[in-house]
Design an enzyme around this catalytic site. Sequence first.
Site, PDB file in Angstrom:
ATOM      1  N   THR A 197       0.860  -1.172   0.000  1.00  0.00           N
ATOM      2  CA  THR A 197       0.000   0.000   0.000  1.00  0.00           C
ATOM      3  C   THR A 197       0.897   1.222   0.000  1.00  0.00           C
ATOM      4  O   THR A 197       2.033   1.154   0.488  1.00  0.00           O
ATOM      5  CB  THR A 197      -0.909   0.024   1.238  1.00  0.00           C
ATOM      6  OG1 THR A 197      -1.528   1.309   1.357  1.00  0.00           O
ATOM      7  CG2 THR A 197      -0.138  -0.244   2.508  1.00  0.00           C
ATOM      8  N   CYS A 210      -1.979   4.850  -5.397  1.00  0.00           N
ATOM      9  CA  CYS A 210      -2.737   3.961  -4.524  1.00  0.00           C
ATOM     10  C   CYS A 210      -2.720   2.617  -5.228  1.00  0.00           C
ATOM     11  O   CYS A 210      -2.955   2.561  -6.441  1.00  0.00           O
ATOM     12  CB  CYS A 210      -4.164   4.468  -4.327  1.00  0.00           C
ATOM     13  SG  CYS A 210      -5.211   3.301  -3.434  1.00  0.00           S
TER      14      CYS A 210
END
Length: 234
Positions: free
Chosen positions: A83, A196
């Site tokens: 992430t 992202c």
Amino acid sequence: MKTIGLIGGMSWESTALYYRIINEEVNKRLGELHSAKCLLYSVDFQEIESCQATGDWEKAGEILSKSAHALEKAGADFLIICTNTMHKVVPAIEATTHIPILHIANSTAEQIKQRNCNKVGLLGTNYTMEQNFYISRLREQGIQVIIPKPDERERVNAIIFNELCLGEIKDASRTYYKEVIQGMIDQGAEGIILGCTEIGLLIGQDDAQVPLFDTAKIHAIAAVNKALTKGEEA
């Protein structure tokens, strides 16, 4: 081959992508029945998201540090956090483990420089787009960063959490992201960071006229590079 420790689950949608890319890349390079040596610790994203929403980054750091320690104890040679946003707590993890973390922003910056891009647009969660922990790493390497307008950032963020993290892919959201991307290109962006790890599920290179830097793919391949490099300390 070194053992990769993956801290995932944020969301599991993109973690599954990491696992596939890493194993496909190892097999592509080594052939036969080769696959990656890796360990995965998948957290409960609801707990992490709650910490993000309340600004309790200390607790979030404790959760991921526990995950990192478990992976180190299990035999991981280095860590990747699957992430972008949670790289904010890298210092907390580094303080409690003894194996290196392959930072997603550093891996992305290397690819940006290889493409000779000096100015890029950044899409991601509000935390990644607005806080300094990520952008500062890019700027330290001479990369200028453009972010969307405030109202655009809110919708980009909402699409990530309310759709992509749940595996929902909507044409209307793709159209909106393309409009935001074009707006940053109009401001001089020579490339766009999909900052992202879920955004690559929605947007691909065909959706932009400039290079797209898909951080999930970049990070996963960087992990394979490190795992297969002989003679390098983990």
